[in-house]
Enzyme design. Sequence first.
Site, short mmCIF file in Angstrom:
data_model
loop_
_atom_site.label_atom_id
_atom_site.label_comp_id
_atom_site.label_asym_id
_atom_site.label_seq_id
_atom_site.Cartn_x
_atom_site.Cartn_y
_atom_site.Cartn_z
N HIS A 1 -11.07 4.68 5.96
CA HIS A 1 -9.96 3.80 5.60
C HIS A 1 -9.45 2.96 6.77
O HIS A 1 -8.51 2.19 6.62
CB HIS A 1 -8.82 4.62 4.98
N TYR B 1 0.84 -1.19 0.00
CA TYR B 1 0.00 0.00 0.00
C TYR B 1 0.88 1.24 0.00
O TYR B 1 1.88 1.30 0.70
CB TYR B 1 -0.89 0.06 1.25
N ASN C 1 -5.70 1.70 -8.41
CA ASN C 1 -5.83 0.75 -7.32
C ASN C 1 -6.26 -0.58 -7.95
O ASN C 1 -6.93 -0.58 -8.97
CB ASN C 1 -6.88 1.24 -6.34
N TYR D 1 -7.28 -8.60 2.87
CA TYR D 1 -8.11 -7.41 2.69
C TYR D 1 -8.65 -7.31 1.27
O TYR D 1 -9.78 -6.89 1.05
CB TYR D 1 -7.33 -6.14 3.05
N LYS D 2 -7.86 -7.72 0.30
CA LYS D 2 -8.31 -7.65 -1.07
C LYS D 2 -9.23 -8.82 -1.44
O LYS D 2 -9.71 -8.92 -2.56
CB LYS D 2 -7.11 -7.60 -2.03
N GLU E 1 -9.05 0.20 -10.58
CA GLU E 1 -9.76 1.47 -10.49
C GLU E 1 -8.79 2.60 -10.86
O GLU E 1 -7.74 2.72 -10.25
CB GLU E 1 -10.26 1.71 -9.06
N ARG F 1 -4.34 8.02 -9.53
CA ARG F 1 -3.65 6.81 -9.09
C ARG F 1 -4.45 5.61 -9.56
O ARG F 1 -5.60 5.74 -9.96
CB ARG F 1 -3.51 6.78 -7.56
#
Lengths: 317, 318
Positions: free
Chosen positions: B171, B21, B203, B294-295, B243, B201
């Site tokens: 977050h 991250y 993601n 988390y993903k 994204e 950015r």
Amino acid sequence: MYKEKTIPVMIKDIKKETEFVKRFTLASVDGKPLPKFSGGAHISTYIEDGDLLVRQYSLTSSPDNTKHYQIGVRLSDSSRGGSRYWHQNMKVGDKLHISYPKNHFPLSFKAKHHVFYAAGIGITPFLSMMNELHSRGTSFELHYASKTEEACAFYEFLQEHYPIQCRFYFSNKKKRIHVSSLEEHPIGTHVYFCGPESFITDLTESASQLGYPASSVHMERFTPLQPKEVKAFMVLLKDGTLIEVTKEQTLLETLLNNGIKAPYSCRVGRCGTCELQVLEGEITHYDSFLSEEQKQSQSRILTCVSRAKSAMLSLDI
Amino acid sequence: MKWTDNLENFPYPFKGSTYRYSNNSVPMKKPFCIEVTPDYLEEMKLKRDLLTHHPERCYQSLPHTLTGQWEIVELVMDHLAEQYPNQFSLEKKGRQWRFHNKILEEKHDFTFGDETTLPDEPLAFISKHVQEDLIFMMQRDGDLFLDAGQLCFPANWSLAFNLGMKFKSIHHPIPGFKEEGLDDRILQFLMRLEAGNPWERKNWSLMAGDRLDTSLETFDQWGKLRKQVTKKNAGELVHIRVEVQKLFRLPRTNGILFTIHTHLLSLEKLASNPEWLKQFYEILSELPPHITDYKGISLYKNEVLEYLCEQLESGKVL
């Protein structure tokens, strides 16, 4: 490297507000509308006069006016070129570049009542703030100190638009803003200070003693906090280069003069763009960006205003 | 209909051979907040269906956001008309505006700043013309708040739940985000965003299936596909989800517009590019458990790695 985008503008009008203050009207060169802005916003102006003069001025026009911007410039006694150029060289029809509007002095959203304290040219950011509050129907008041009525910039404008909200303090009439004025505001009031350093310091200390929460006290300085005693120091770069930062220059200026592509934007210790990691050495911080915790960690520096406390700083660039 | 980009237009997100991250934002070269891709018509139909049938899930706004919503309308319309003049046009006569979406053959006449002249709230209205999800963050009293948004294609989060929340609270669930000090750094970065200088950015995550609308509220419908991934079907079933996120400071309200354009590509297609295949295999192999958890990849990570390994061997690019 971060280099901000700019807008080409032209001087449309120049009005003498007072003996030392001129009001400039700017319009875009290509006739496109200028961006709207929020109360308290300012622009950076870029003037080529041998050297590049970059200065920040509050926008004093209405935030919704996209045809023109206005700024009020006071001729500074200690001008390093900026206000002197504006006063002595700038003519109608001259072209320059300006930044997009930025806001480091925004209105509080949660305030129940807004009170502005201005001294001298410190009035400028409050003009757009009052415009915004007035159109929203929110309550506010202005306490404005000046030497005389004649030297009081925007006096007529204020009298005409906000006669009920404004109180003037002219020192030639033996009237001064007294810190006890802070005692009279209801709970939920946010106070905003803009003026010379001593004016801001006195009011801020009194507000704190009276129990104003720190988050209800806002201020804008004309200039960054000035180091009391400036001394030269050395910086060590990643590639082993050692350069001297003289008393006359900032760390940022020294880096740029040495051809190092250091990032920067505001140059007054506000935006944080010029932050660099410090690998070794002690720092004296003069910025208004880093938190107290970050300052104490002694691991990063805003190169545009802060300096070394130790004889040398080792930087991650 | 398959929601899959073609290879040339896919915003491939990886650099190097590891992923962690970070604030991987860069200043935008072309400062446009929206992009129209060949999937425009299909995605607009899906988006409008979702907005009609699941309004609470897809659209939320607080009453103090109207000025900001109009600012977003202006920015998005300006960008559509400027970047895609054959598909969109905008005429402004003072406050009387005419917006023409030539792809959908829709014309709208309205008075800028007057909500009663639009069929929906301004943000809801303009979101029906762009593939991006549009999030409005207000900067109030020294913090950022999610105060309005149109979100049809979330990567497993809930707009209704997050409405009105602070950036850091939103977050909070990301493992390590706070511990590594990333929450402070990114918040500070966002607070210092300047008008005229937008950033973007990328993601990414993996998903089993090819749904764009993977909201937290519908997890029961799409989450179970994770259990069906095998080495054999991974190429077709598993998609990389990217994204493209863009950040614009809105000068009138001093708020931030955050646009999210979601792209999906099957592993099969990803693997057809040997460099991507090799790099993605390396990154996924090395990915620590707190990120795969988390993903939402943990359940089928091994199957995907086996699939990728097989592709690598067959192409002999190891």
